[in-house]
Write a protein that holds these residues in place. Structure first.
Motif: not given
Length: 321
Positions: A53-55, A65-67, A118-121
């Motif tokens: 995700v970062l690269t 981003f949330f993951l 986070l799962l709700a978001v």
């Protein structure tokens, strides 16, 4: 010397004895091998997902981003519990200091509550992406994503402070044997010397906030998603919409079912409670990156690209260094 196991019933406990999952040496060795394998997969899987995700610029979207935040919480959540549990599986004296137990409980709640938020978001993010795609990029800005992420971590910290305070402010005298493999609030309260009613009520109310409130948001989000998907005219559109939500929905079910069984339902046997805890404390953090990786084309593509970049880099390194 000074061990709480030798103290009188009127002296305060300074350390706890964690009884673990089994007292059979052969079973403990088998559990050590299994849990170690699960933990290694957990660490590698979550680190790999965070790295991708970062690269990979194509994964720089709100969903990933949330993951990435979820994988970070999973990684610390598991690391807070599993390494010590592994050491205790090979130790004769499975003790943890009162301060160490308090720290483990606090961190366990911080990362667990943050995962719940986070799962709700993430469900709200999927709702916007499918039900209001025209305004998705206008609503889900980088600033809003950062604020939502900060809110998740902050809520996890605040709720953990309340739960830890209500759990450990009680007197613990004499009995220091916790029927668990880590310091979890219900197992600790079971050996408290004072009246635990107010503490249990506080933890129950906090559980409603961090479990039932997010579940309600998720149900509303997915209710709207299902209605929107049904109204889609093309089968390919419906399939694409469901595929983007399938991984998240599976993770949600695994997380909340075990969490609600532990904190929101009448207590069953201690052994059954420990079995449920094994699932969400040890297995769930391993399953999350696997579910998102195996069911996600974007993550698989990012992994292939990262592998190719690694091969190109190897060919560019001079052989005579």
């Amino acid at each position: 010397k000074g061990s709480s196991m030798n103290q009188t019933n009127h002296s305060r406990v300074t350390e706890f004895l964690l009884l673990g999952l089994s007292d059979d040496p052969h079973m403990q060795l088998l559990l050590f091998i299994l849990v170690l394998g699960v933990y290694l997969v957990t660490v590698l899987g979550n680190l790999l997902l965070i790295f991708l995700v970062l690269t990979d610029t194509q994964l720089h979207t709100p969903m990933y981003f949330f993951l990435c935040n979820l994988s970070t919480a999973d990684l610390f959540f598991s690391t807070n519990i599993v390494p010590q549990a592994l050491v205790h599986m090979l130790s004769k004296r499975k003790v943890i200091s009162f301060i160490g137990c308090a720290a483990q409980l606090l961190l366990f709640l911080i990362f667990g509550c943050t995962q719940s938020a986070l799962l709700a978001v993430m469900s709200y993010d999927r709702y916007l992406a499918i039900c209001d795609p025209m305004h998705y990029s206008l609503i889900m800005t980088g600033r809003l994503c950062c604020l939502l992420s900060l809110g998740c971590w902050t809520s996890g910290f605040l709720i953990s402070i309340v739960d830890t305070t209500f759990t450990l402010h009680l007197p613990y005298q004499g009995d220091n044997k916790i029927s668990h493999f880590f310091c979890e609030a219900p197992a600790i309260l079971a050996i408290a010397s004072g009246d635990t009613h107010s503490s249990k009520m506080a933890i129950f109310l906090m559980g409603m906030m961090i479990l039932l409130a997010p579940v309600s948001l998720i149900l509303v989000s997915y209710g709207s998603i299902i209605v929107t998907v049904i109204r889609m005219k093309t089968a390919s559109g419906r399939l694409k919409a469901f595929s983007t939500c399938g991984s998240h929905l599976l993770v949600v079910i695994l997380f909340y079912v075990t969490g609600i069984m532990t904190y929101m339902t009448p207590k069953s046997s201690k052994e059954q409670g420990k079995l449920v805890s094994v699932f969400y404390a040890v297995i769930n953090p391993m399953l999350n990156p696997l579910i998102y990786s195996l069911r996600n084309k974007d993550v698989k593509r990012a992994f292939r690209n990262a592998t190719k970049r690694g091969k190109v880099f190897q060919h560019c390194v001079p052989l005579d260094i």
